[in-house]
Design an enzyme around this catalytic site. Structure first.
Site, mmCIF file in Angstrom:
data_model
loop_
_atom_site.group_PDB
_atom_site.id
_atom_site.type_symbol
_atom_site.label_atom_id
_atom_site.label_comp_id
_atom_site.label_asym_id
_atom_site.label_seq_id
_atom_site.Cartn_x
_atom_site.Cartn_y
_atom_site.Cartn_z
ATOM 1 N N CYS A 94 -95.611 -38.491 -46.525
ATOM 2 C CA CYS A 94 -95.368 -37.201 -45.872
ATOM 3 C C CYS A 94 -96.182 -37.093 -44.586
ATOM 4 O O CYS A 94 -95.685 -36.621 -43.556
ATOM 5 C CB CYS A 94 -95.736 -36.042 -46.791
ATOM 6 S SG CYS A 94 -94.766 -35.942 -48.303
ATOM 7 N N CYS A 121 -99.719 -36.374 -49.812
ATOM 8 C CA CYS A 121 -98.695 -37.421 -49.820
ATOM 9 C C CYS A 121 -98.795 -38.274 -48.549
ATOM 10 O O CYS A 121 -98.547 -37.782 -47.439
ATOM 11 C CB CYS A 121 -97.322 -36.750 -49.933
ATOM 12 S SG CYS A 121 -95.918 -37.829 -49.623
#
Length: 150
Positions: A73, A70
Site C-alpha cells: 500500500c 501495508c
C-alpha cells in the site's frame, strides 16, 4: 444546452452543481470555497463520507483501499498520487484507510489490500488488487471509464 454535474467537495462534502464545460476551470465549492480539485486523492475516513461521494457525484470515483502498515500500500501511494494529477477532474480519486473504515471492506468483500475500485453512482464498475505502475493504472482506469456515460 448546458449539462450540470453534481460534484461532491473533498473538503466539506457539500454537493455542488457545475456545468460540464466548466469542469476544468478551477471550480471552487459553493459552501467552503475551497478548490473542488487539487490534483491529489481525498481521504474518506467514514462510511457516511464515502457513501456521499460514491452516490452523489456524477463523475466516477477511483477508490484506493489501503492501510498504513501495508508495505505494498505504501509503495502504491505515490503512484496513486501521480494518477490524481492526470485523471482529475474526470474522476475523483479517494483513499480509504481499511483499518478506520472496516465496514466498507466487509460491504465490498475486499480480501486484500491495496485494492482499487472504480465506482459510478454507487455501483462498482471494476476492481483490481495489488500494485500497478502508473501507465498500467492509467490504462486500466481509462479502459473502464471510456465506455461509461458520464
Amino acid at each position: 444546452m448546458t449539462t450540470a454535474l453534481h460534484i461532491v467537495c473533498p473538503h466539506c462534502d457539500a454537493i455542488n452543481r457545475l456545468p460540464r464545460e466548466r469542469l476544468r476551470d478551477g471550480a471552487k465549492c459553493g459552501s467552503c470555497h475551497r478548490p473542488l480539485y487539487e490534483g491529489r486523492p481525498a481521504a474518506l475516513d467514514s462510511v457516511a463520507r464515502f457513501d456521499r461521494h460514491a452516490t452523489h457525484s456524477d463523475i466516477p470515483l477511483l477508490v484506493d483501499f489501503w492501510a498504513i502498515w501495508c508495505g505494498p500500500c505504501r509503495a502504491m501511494a505515490p503512484i496513486f498520487e501521480q494518477a490524481a494529477t492526470q485523471l482529475e477532474p474526470d474522476l475523483r480519486l479517494v483513499k480509504v484507510d481499511s483499518d478506520a473504515v472496516q465496514e466498507l471492506l466487509r460491504r465490498f468483500s475486499i480480501q486484500s489490500i491495496p485494492t482499487l475500485m472504480l465506482m459510478h453512482h454507487g455501483r462498482e464498475i471494476a476492481r483490481k488488487s495489488g500494485i500497478m505502475p502508473l501507465p498500467q493504472l492509467l490504462a486500466w482506469t481509462r479502459e473502464h471509464v471510456d465506455g461509461m456515460k458520464v
